[in-house]
Design a protein around this motif. Structure first.
Motif, mmCIF file in Angstrom:
data_model
loop_
_atom_site.group_PDB
_atom_site.id
_atom_site.type_symbol
_atom_site.label_atom_id
_atom_site.label_comp_id
_atom_site.label_asym_id
_atom_site.label_seq_id
_atom_site.Cartn_x
_atom_site.Cartn_y
_atom_site.Cartn_z
ATOM 1 N N ILE A 34 0.836 -1.204 0.000
ATOM 2 C CA ILE A 34 0.000 0.000 0.000
ATOM 3 C C ILE A 34 0.866 1.248 0.000
ATOM 4 O O ILE A 34 0.615 2.206 -0.737
ATOM 5 C CB ILE A 34 -0.959 -0.001 1.213
ATOM 6 N N VAL A 35 1.931 1.247 0.810
ATOM 7 C CA VAL A 35 2.813 2.419 0.845
ATOM 8 C C VAL A 35 3.458 2.614 -0.519
ATOM 9 O O VAL A 35 3.519 3.725 -1.050
ATOM 10 C CB VAL A 35 3.883 2.243 1.947
ATOM 11 N N TYR A 36 3.914 1.515 -1.120
ATOM 12 C CA TYR A 36 4.591 1.597 -2.411
ATOM 13 C C TYR A 36 3.646 2.120 -3.497
ATOM 14 O O TYR A 36 4.031 2.901 -4.357
ATOM 15 C CB TYR A 36 5.125 0.204 -2.781
ATOM 16 N N LEU A 37 2.366 1.665 -3.446
ATOM 17 C CA LEU A 37 1.394 2.027 -4.491
ATOM 18 C C LEU A 37 0.544 3.242 -4.116
ATOM 19 O O LEU A 37 -0.420 3.547 -4.807
ATOM 20 C CB LEU A 37 0.467 0.841 -4.754
ATOM 21 N N TRP A 38 0.896 3.893 -3.002
ATOM 22 C CA TRP A 38 -0.003 4.911 -2.447
ATOM 23 C C TRP A 38 -0.401 5.980 -3.460
ATOM 24 O O TRP A 38 -1.582 6.250 -3.674
ATOM 25 C CB TRP A 38 0.628 5.555 -1.208
ATOM 26 N N ARG A 39 0.600 6.596 -4.109
ATOM 27 C CA ARG A 39 0.286 7.714 -5.003
ATOM 28 C C ARG A 39 -0.595 7.275 -6.180
ATOM 29 O O ARG A 39 -1.633 7.892 -6.429
ATOM 30 C CB ARG A 39 1.560 8.410 -5.475
ATOM 31 N N PRO A 40 -0.205 6.211 -6.918
ATOM 32 C CA PRO A 40 -1.109 5.775 -8.001
ATOM 33 C C PRO A 40 -2.491 5.365 -7.496
ATOM 34 O O PRO A 40 -3.489 5.634 -8.175
ATOM 35 C CB PRO A 40 -0.388 4.589 -8.645
ATOM 36 N N PRO A 46 -3.291 3.549 -13.808
ATOM 37 C CA PRO A 46 -4.387 3.228 -12.880
ATOM 38 C C PRO A 46 -4.830 1.770 -12.931
ATOM 39 O O PRO A 46 -5.249 1.217 -11.916
ATOM 40 C CB PRO A 46 -5.514 4.164 -13.319
ATOM 41 N N GLU A 47 -4.713 1.114 -14.094
ATOM 42 C CA GLU A 47 -5.148 -0.279 -14.190
ATOM 43 C C GLU A 47 -4.294 -1.188 -13.302
ATOM 44 O O GLU A 47 -4.779 -2.100 -12.663
ATOM 45 C CB GLU A 47 -5.083 -0.758 -15.650
ATOM 46 N N ARG A 48 -2.994 -0.888 -13.287
ATOM 47 C CA ARG A 48 -2.083 -1.673 -12.462
ATOM 48 C C ARG A 48 -2.414 -1.476 -10.977
ATOM 49 O O ARG A 48 -2.461 -2.418 -10.199
ATOM 50 C CB ARG A 48 -0.639 -1.236 -12.742
ATOM 51 N N ALA A 49 -2.703 -0.225 -10.595
ATOM 52 C CA ALA A 49 -3.045 0.061 -9.212
ATOM 53 C C ALA A 49 -4.335 -0.657 -8.823
ATOM 54 O O ALA A 49 -4.445 -1.223 -7.725
ATOM 55 C CB ALA A 49 -3.196 1.573 -9.017
ATOM 56 N N GLU A 61 -8.521 8.686 -15.288
ATOM 57 C CA GLU A 61 -8.003 9.248 -16.530
ATOM 58 C C GLU A 61 -6.898 10.262 -16.266
ATOM 59 O O GLU A 61 -5.921 10.338 -17.015
ATOM 60 C CB GLU A 61 -9.139 9.873 -17.334
ATOM 61 N N LEU A 62 -7.069 11.027 -15.201
ATOM 62 C CA LEU A 62 -6.026 11.973 -14.833
ATOM 63 C C LEU A 62 -4.752 11.211 -14.465
ATOM 64 O O LEU A 62 -3.651 11.569 -14.880
ATOM 65 C CB LEU A 62 -6.509 12.826 -13.655
ATOM 66 N N ALA A 63 -4.917 10.127 -13.699
ATOM 67 C CA ALA A 63 -3.756 9.322 -13.315
ATOM 68 C C ALA A 63 -3.076 8.750 -14.554
ATOM 69 O O ALA A 63 -1.845 8.761 -14.663
ATOM 70 C CB ALA A 63 -4.196 8.200 -12.368
#
Ligand code: ZN
Ligand code: ZN
Ligand code: ZN
Lengths: 315, 276
Positions: B142-148, B166-169, B157-159
């Protein structure tokens, strides 16, 4: 002018060539050609559902084209302001925190962006408490704070009053002038665009026409209508269509034929000049009617409509 | 009173609450409560399959929950049925199939209530290490993926436009949910996992100024609810899952009433004060 000299114009950051998106068996938009270079402003106009947002999303890689090509320079840094963005009230988010949504930023870059958009006093406010105009500015601040190469603004003046619209366009102009970024602007206003626009692309499921806007300041009547201040910010765009979109969705061509769709290769259009597949500023879809007055008429005749592509017409 | 098994239950429960805090925030922000519920219900099918094929329980529950969530994503994309209809079908179909399979296996003795509502007595030392090992893994992810994760929750779409995939997240989020469901099953039970995800996060919302604060606070409130619920469960001999959920609900209600009134009064006083 419509045609830029390749030797003097900067290379494009993004170019679309004959690009289209298909969803559920229907083409949302087809045959789109344009490119954006550094410092250039391209405005996409068209009615609702004409494929403006889809086209912008194709340009920045959010949506993949189902036909044609989209090329971007490597590591293109995009700042995106989507058309609709509703932040769920369950997420606590201040303007400050919104700024670093997609990347960490230095404090002074955040401050500068908030200052430029005039919402520095709102840095600690929750985004859900902002007015429509303030939220739009916060989104713009977020997009410029990351110093993008290309700024994409999907209807930034929606829900903003006339004075706010002028102020926002002036701000966008300042951003372009100070950072030199390219700007892709979407507007649903079919006749009035930002004066700094280099190229207007008129969309309605395809490119209906394209060109440059005319300065309002050249016409005393428009100057009176807008006022001198707005007259420097806004410009008029006159359309030159060789076809008409009928209310039932079909298309009436200048040669009198009516087709279900209007695609660049359907044989009802003149193709001008450039080899197929070449991206960049060009005039592919624009075929001329007797009244279009665009000054670009060559020696093409309606006979061009009887070319080999005629068989592929979807009438 | 504080027997060995109780210490183990406490350790396992608080370890679980640390992971359900941030995940629960995403469940709320992304409006995926029913989605999480469906994944949790599919856990019983995982239990049945693990008994039938004599596989590791946690791995089969994780695998079934992950497959169900991926199936949901695919079916959603095809778009023939509405999402809530799909969730309703998958949720109860997997639960029912699991129950039917289990009832056929007359040769295994299985504590169904323990799986449905959680059972502190069943928490073994291996369970405790599983909870903490898995929990630390989940927290690191979760920490690693937090921003995405945050950016694609605000607007996918913004991401995507700004290079955050975003699909990976989203996929990672589904797998983390499946993992937490597999871990949580023994402690709160299949039917109540979603409440442990949602209630502490909802409680934390009003005291949080940022998503980060809300995630940490949800973990802490969850841990308090787990501890309170386990004490109650031991004292009144109630099943552990419902006791934990009742404790979480009590904290939620407590936070709701007095705090809100005081804050509003404060605001009104400040307001009238300003007018004088
Ligand atoms: Zn058209
Ligand atoms: Zn036009
Ligand atoms: Zn013409």
């Amino acid at each position: 002018m419509l045609q830029t000299n390749p030797s003097t114009s900067p290379p494009p950051m993004v170019s679309l060539s004959a690009a289209g998106v298909r969803r559920k068996g229907r083409w949302l938009v087809r045959g789109v050609d344009f490119s954006i270079a550094r410092g250039e402003i391209v405005t996409l106009i068209g009615p609702n559902g004409s494929g403006k947002s889809t086209t912008a999303k194709m340009a920045i890689g959010v949506t993949r084209p189902d036909e044609g090509h989209v090329t971007r320079i490597p590591n293109l840094r995009v700042g995106y302001v989507p058309q609709k963005l509703a932040i769920d009230w369950t997420m606590p988010l201040t303007v400050d925190r919104l700024m670093t949504l997609t990347q960490p930023l230095r404090g002074r870059d955040i401050d500068a962006a908030l200052e430029a958009t005039g919402i520095r006093h709102l840095a600690r406010a929750e985004v859900q408490h902002l007015s429509g105009g303030e939220f739009q500015r916060a989104l713009l601040a977020r997009a410029i704070a990351r110093k993008p190469d290309l700024l994409v603004l999907d209807e930034p003046v929606q829900g903003v009053d006339f004075a706010g619209e002028i102020a926002l366009y002036d701000l966008i102009k300042t951003i372009r002038n100070t950072t030199g970024c390219g700007i892709l602007l979407i507007s649903h206003d079919l006749h009035v665009v930002m004066a700094e626009t280099d190229t207007v692309i008129c969309l309605n499921g395809h490119v209906c026409c394209r060109g440059t806007p005319e300065a309002v300041s050249r016409s005393p009547e428009y100057l009176r209508l807008f006022g001198a201040r707005a007259g420097q910010t806004l410009a008029f765009y006159s359309h030159h269509h060789d076809h008409t979109h009928l209310p039932d969705g079909r298309v009436l061509h200048s040669d009198g034929t009516v087709t279900d769709h209007c695609h660049p290769d359907d044989g009802h259009h003149h193709e001008e000049g450039l080899p197929a597949g070449r991206a960049g500023p060009m005039r592919i879809v624009h075929a001329h009617g007797p009244t279009c007055g665009c000054g670009q008429h060559g020696d093409e005749k309606p006979a061009a409509n009887t070319g080999p592509l005629q068989e592929r017409g979807d009438a | 009173m504080l027997d060995d098994f109780f210490i183990r239950a406490l350790l396992a429960g608080t370890g679980l609450a640390l992971t359900t805090g941030p995940l629960g925030c995403f469940v709320i922000w992304r409006r995926m409560a029913y989605f999480g519920d469906t994944m949790a219900h599919s856990a019983l099918l995982g239990v049945a399959l693990s008994l039938l094929f004599q596989m590791n329980l946690t791995i089969s529950v994780f695998a079934v929950a992950a497959i169900v969530s991926l199936a949901l994503l695919l079916l959603q994309k095809r778009g023939s049925l509405s999402t809530d209809a799909l969730l309703g079908i998958l949720s109860h179909a997997t639960l029912a199939t699991g129950l039917v399979i289990v009832s056929f296996m007359t040769w295994v003795r299985i504590d169904l209530v323990g799986f449905l509502f959680g059972d502190i007595l069943a928490v073994t030392p291996q369970d405790v290490s599983l909870v903490w090992g898995g929990g630390i893994l989940v927290l690191f992810a979760i920490v690693y993926l937090w921003r995405p994760l945050i950016a694609s929750t605000v607007n996918p779409e913004l991401a995507a436009a700004e290079g955050l995939e975003p699909e990976r997240a989203r996929l990672a989020f589904m797998l983390l949910m499946a993992l937490v469901i597999a871990i949580a099953m023994k402690i709160v039970g299949i039917l109540l996992i979603t409440s442990l995800l949602i209630i502490p996060a909802a409680t934390a919302r009003r005291f949080s100024a940022s998503p980060e604060v809300m995630a940490v606070l949800a973990s802490l409130l969850g841990a308090i609810a787990v501890a309170g619920g386990l004490f109650g469960s031991l004292k009144f001999d109630t099943p552990s899952g419902p006791s934990i959920v009742v404790a979480a609900l009590a904290i939620f209600l407590f936070s709701l009433l007095p705090w809100r009134r005081r804050a509003e009064e404060g605001a009104i006083q400040a307001d009238t004060g300003g007018h004088h």
